[in-house]
Write a protein that holds these residues in place. Structure first.
Motif, PDB file in Angstrom:
ATOM      1  N   GLY A  92      35.057  47.959  96.543  1.00 24.18           N
ATOM      2  CA  GLY A  92      36.169  48.699  95.967  1.00 24.18           C
ATOM      3  C   GLY A  92      35.730  49.490  94.749  1.00 24.18           C
ATOM      4  N   THR A  93      35.237  48.787  93.738  1.00 23.69           N
ATOM      5  CA  THR A  93      34.794  49.419  92.496  1.00 23.69           C
ATOM      6  C   THR A  93      33.477  48.774  92.083  1.00 23.69           C
ATOM      7  OG1 THR A  93      35.852  47.809  91.037  1.00 23.69           O
ATOM      8  CG2 THR A  93      37.203  49.684  91.762  1.00 23.69           C
ATOM      9  N   LEU A  94      32.859  49.310  91.044  1.00 23.67           N
ATOM     10  CA  LEU A  94      31.612  48.726  90.554  1.00 23.67           C
ATOM     11  C   LEU A  94      31.810  47.301  90.031  1.00 23.67           C
ATOM     12  CD1 LEU A  94      29.717  51.589  88.683  1.00 23.67           C
ATOM     13  CD2 LEU A  94      28.998  50.357  90.729  1.00 23.67           C
ATOM     14  N   LYS A  95      33.022  46.958  89.626  1.00 24.84           N
ATOM     15  CA  LYS A  95      33.279  45.621  89.105  1.00 24.84           C
ATOM     16  C   LYS A  95      33.764  44.654  90.188  1.00 24.84           C
ATOM     17  CE  LYS A  95      34.014  47.027  84.400  1.00 24.84           C
ATOM     18  NZ  LYS A  95      34.745  46.829  83.175  1.00 24.84           N
ATOM     19  N   ALA A  96      34.121  45.183  91.345  1.00 28.55           N
ATOM     20  CA  ALA A  96      34.618  44.331  92.431  1.00 28.55           C
ATOM     21  C   ALA A  96      33.451  43.627  93.126  1.00 28.55           C
ATOM     22  CB  ALA A  96      35.389  45.175  93.447  1.00 28.55           C
TER      23      ALA A  96
END
Length: 169
Positions: A92-96
Motif C-alpha cells: 500500500g505505502t512505504l510504511k505498510a
C-alpha cells in the motif's frame, strides 16, 4: 556487530550492482557468473529493459520455492513432474507491511499427503523465511577506488538443503 549477527563467511554471496549510464534507472546486476539488467518500466521513467527491484524479490521467492520443493521431492523420490510458482507483490505505502501472494502448482502423480508435505516444505524455503522474519541491513560507505565484485558461494543451496531436513519439521 551484535552477538546474533553472523560474520561474513566463505560462502557469502556478494551481488554487484552498478549504473549502466543508459536511462535514469537502468543498472547492471552481477550475480555469480550471470549479468542482467534491472530497470523500471517506461511508464515510470525507465527504459523497460529488465525486471524492477520488487520483481526481483518476487522472483527470489518463487524460484527458491520451486527449487526447495524440487529438492525435497527428489530426495523422497516422489513423482513430481513440474513445479510452477506464481508470486504477486502487494504494497500500500512505504510504511505498510508488504504482502506476497504465492500460488504453487504441483504437477505429477502426487497424492494429497505428498502435496500437503510439499506445501509445508515451501513454507520453509530460505527466501520465504527471510521475508517472514525480516532482515537487518548494514550499510557502509566503500573506500574510494576500491573495486568490489560478486562472490560465488553456496549459501542459498545450503539453506535449501537445511529446509528439507526432516528434523526441522
Amino acid at each position: 556487530m551484535s552477538e546474533n549477527t553472523p560474520p561474513i563467511d566463505a560462502f557469502a554471496e556478494a551481488i554487484l550492482v552498478e549504473e549502466t549510464g543508459a536511462g535514469r534507472f537502468q543498472v547492471e546486476a552481477h550475480a555469480g557468473g550471470s549479468i542482467f539488467l534491472v530497470d523500471e518500466p517506461v511508464a515510470f521513467g525507465g527504459l523497460g529493459t529488465g525486471p524492477n527491484p520488487y520483481d526481483l524479490i518476487s522472483m527470489a521467492l518463487g524460484s527458491c520455492t520451486a527449487m526447495t520443493v524440487r529438492l525435497y521431492a527428489e530426495r523422497k523420490q516422489w513423482p513430481l513432474d513440474k513445479v510452477r510458482v506464481r508470486v504477486v507483490h502487494l504494497r500500500g505505502t512505504l510504511k505498510a507491511r508488504d504482502t506476497f501472494e504465492r500460488e504453487i502448482d504441483l504437477r505429477g502423480g502426487l497424492d494429497e499427503e505428498q502435496r500437503a508435505r510439499l506445501i509445508d516444505i515451501a513454507m520453509r524455503c530460505p527466501v520465504h523465511l527471510t521475508l517472514e522474519r525480516g532482515a537487518d541491513v548494514r550499510t557502509t560507505l566503500a573506500p574510494p577506488d576500491v573495486g568490489t565484485g560478486p562472490d560465488e558461494g553456496g549459501q542459498h543451496k545450503r539453506h535449501m538443503i537445511e529446509a528439507c531436513e526432516e528434523s526441522l519439521g
